[in-house]
Motif scaffolding. Structure first.
Motif, PDB file in Angstrom:
ATOM      1  N   LEU A  80       0.839  -1.199   0.000  1.00 35.19           N
ATOM      2  CA  LEU A  80       0.000   0.000   0.000  1.00 35.19           C
ATOM      3  C   LEU A  80       0.874   1.249   0.000  1.00 35.19           C
ATOM      4  CD1 LEU A  80      -2.516  -1.263   2.707  1.00 35.19           C
ATOM      5  CD2 LEU A  80      -2.528  -1.657   0.249  1.00 35.19           C
ATOM      6  N   LYS A  82      -0.323   4.722  -0.889  1.00 34.27           N
ATOM      7  CA  LYS A  82      -0.977   5.967  -0.501  1.00 34.27           C
ATOM      8  C   LYS A  82      -2.260   5.655   0.275  1.00 34.27           C
ATOM      9  CE  LYS A  82       0.824   8.468  -4.500  1.00 34.27           C
ATOM     10  NZ  LYS A  82       0.513   9.259  -5.702  1.00 34.27           N
ATOM     11  N   ALA A  84      -5.224   7.112   0.000  1.00 38.79           N
ATOM     12  CA  ALA A  84      -6.477   7.464  -0.665  1.00 38.79           C
ATOM     13  C   ALA A  84      -7.423   6.272  -0.792  1.00 38.79           C
ATOM     14  CB  ALA A  84      -6.193   8.062  -2.030  1.00 38.79           C
ATOM     15  N   ARG A  85      -6.924   5.128  -1.207  1.00 38.79           N
ATOM     16  CA  ARG A  85      -7.752   3.932  -1.391  1.00 38.79           C
ATOM     17  C   ARG A  85      -7.371   2.855  -0.379  1.00 38.79           C
ATOM     18  NH1 ARG A  85      -6.360   1.727  -6.489  1.00 38.79           N
ATOM     19  NH2 ARG A  85      -8.169   0.355  -6.273  1.00 38.79           N
ATOM     20  N   TYR A  86      -6.878   3.300   0.752  1.00 37.32           N
ATOM     21  CA  TYR A  86      -6.332   2.375   1.754  1.00 37.32           C
ATOM     22  C   TYR A  86      -7.331   1.297   2.154  1.00 37.32           C
ATOM     23  CZ  TYR A  86      -3.969   0.957   6.064  1.00 37.32           C
ATOM     24  OH  TYR A  86      -3.352   0.245   7.056  1.00 37.32           O
ATOM     25  N   ARG A  87      -8.532   1.713   2.560  1.00 40.15           N
ATOM     26  CA  ARG A  87      -9.516   0.748   3.044  1.00 40.15           C
ATOM     27  C   ARG A  87      -9.910  -0.228   1.945  1.00 40.15           C
ATOM     28  NH1 ARG A  87     -15.268   2.126   6.075  1.00 40.15           N
ATOM     29  NH2 ARG A  87     -15.960  -0.046   6.318  1.00 40.15           N
ATOM     30  N   GLU A  88     -10.125   0.291   0.753  1.00 38.13           N
ATOM     31  CA  GLU A  88     -10.521  -0.567  -0.366  1.00 38.13           C
ATOM     32  C   GLU A  88      -9.458  -1.619  -0.662  1.00 38.13           C
ATOM     33  OE1 GLU A  88     -11.151  -0.243  -5.215  1.00 38.13           O
ATOM     34  OE2 GLU A  88     -11.150   1.581  -3.987  1.00 38.13           O
ATOM     35  N   LEU A  89      -8.201  -1.203  -0.667  1.00 38.90           N
ATOM     36  CA  LEU A  89      -7.114  -2.128  -0.969  1.00 38.90           C
ATOM     37  C   LEU A  89      -6.945  -3.176   0.123  1.00 38.90           C
ATOM     38  CD1 LEU A  89      -4.463   0.358  -2.415  1.00 38.90           C
ATOM     39  CD2 LEU A  89      -5.721  -1.396  -3.669  1.00 38.90           C
ATOM     40  N   GLU A  91      -9.251  -4.287   2.185  1.00 36.51           N
ATOM     41  CA  GLU A  91     -10.375  -5.210   2.108  1.00 36.51           C
ATOM     42  C   GLU A  91     -10.203  -6.201   0.964  1.00 36.51           C
ATOM     43  OE1 GLU A  91     -13.774  -2.684   1.851  1.00 36.51           O
ATOM     44  OE2 GLU A  91     -13.954  -2.446   4.032  1.00 36.51           O
ATOM     45  N   THR A  92      -9.734  -5.696  -0.188  1.00 40.25           N
ATOM     46  CA  THR A  92      -9.500  -6.575  -1.337  1.00 40.25           C
ATOM     47  C   THR A  92      -8.396  -7.575  -1.030  1.00 40.25           C
ATOM     48  OG1 THR A  92     -10.194  -4.840  -2.885  1.00 40.25           O
ATOM     49  CG2 THR A  92      -8.870  -6.648  -3.779  1.00 40.25           C
TER      50      THR A  92
END
Length: 273
Positions: A80, A82, A84-89, A91-92
């Motif tokens: 990871l 940045k 910005a998309r931390y939670r999405e990444l 979770e994926t």
């Protein structure tokens, strides 16, 4: 369910904090060579399924860990960068790790001769994601990133870009070379107990270095707290009696945390013959 924990004790340190200096008998010791015989298993060997199962079983019996790899061209870098998309990444990533752990456990179960989906439901209900950061250490010979231990859970998936993981094999510590396209799969105590000692939990530790920091991502798969764990009946008979008593996983975990000595916890749940 996935949880995140990031640990770091300092930045730009010139000396080791006193509480991180290990007693002489618990320090890393002499230079450890990186093992060239650590099992690396290609999961793409779909044409030889039986051979794949036996490779995983053999590695779990002899080393307590192995490194499953994929076709390099399909590898996606999961680190990871940045927020910005931390939670999405995250979770994926957690969902993909659940898929991978299910497949590995199915292969291990097949190798042990267990029924299909034996490790499903309660035995693998918990999943935790832990990120540890080890900054450069001024004196790596006096400190440990993580002391020697076996994991109390079912199975662990570790990702490392920088060398630091070592396993205890045949009376000596052996370094696990980080592969950019592989995880390290570490057998936990619950798999050793369920297999009635047919598999061995991987005794491992993490060392530091003075040149660069090291970040590891660990995914820990474990039973539900009230799940009853015991040697599987498929591997217990008159010639192979059960070596461990039945217990709730939370009881084992509480003992592990209280004693801070993984070997003493395992001994506490053995059946005295």
């Amino acid at each position: 369910m996935a949880n995140m924990l990031v640990s770091s004790w300092a930045k730009n340190v010139d000396t080791i904090p006193e509480n991180y200096v290990m007693p002489p008998d618990k320090r890393p010791g002499e230079l450890v060579s990186v093992g060239s015989n650590i099992p690396v298993i290609d999961l793409a060997k779909s044409s030889n399924h039986a051979g794949l199962v036996q490779e995983i079983l053999k590695a779990s019996q002899e080393f307590g860990l192995f490194q499953p790899v994929f076709p390099i061209q399909e590898h996606r870098q999961p680190w990871l960068d940045k927020p910005a998309r931390y939670r999405e990444l995250v979770e994926t990533y957690s969902a993909e790790m659940r898929t991978l752990s299910t497949r590995i456990l199915e292969l291990i179960g097949e190798g042990l001769g267990l029924e299909e989906a034996y490790f499903g439901k309660e035995l693998s209900e918990r999943q935790a994601l832990v990120v540890n950061h080890y900054p450069p250490c001024p004196d790596p010979s006096s400190a440990m990133g993580s002391p020697p231990h076996c994991d109390p859970n079912l199975i662990t998936f570790l990702q490392q870009k920088i060398y630091g993981l070592q396993i205890f094999k045949d009376g000596q510590w052996v370094g696990v070379h980080p592969l950019p396209y592989a995880f390290v799969v570490i057998i936990g105590y619950q798999l050793q107990i369920i297999s009635n000692n047919k598999l061995v939990a991987g005794d491992h530790r993490a060392v530091t270095n003075s040149e660069s920091g090291r970040t590891s991502i660990g995914t820990f798969v474990a039973p539900a707290g009230d799940c009853i764990v015991e040697p599987t009946k498929a591997l217990v008979n008159g010639g192979n009696p059960a070596l461990f008593q039945a217990f709730k996983y939370q009881e084992f975990l509480d003992d592990f945390v209280a004693k801070k000595d993984s070997q003493k916890t395992l001994e506490a749940f053995k059946i005295n013959c």
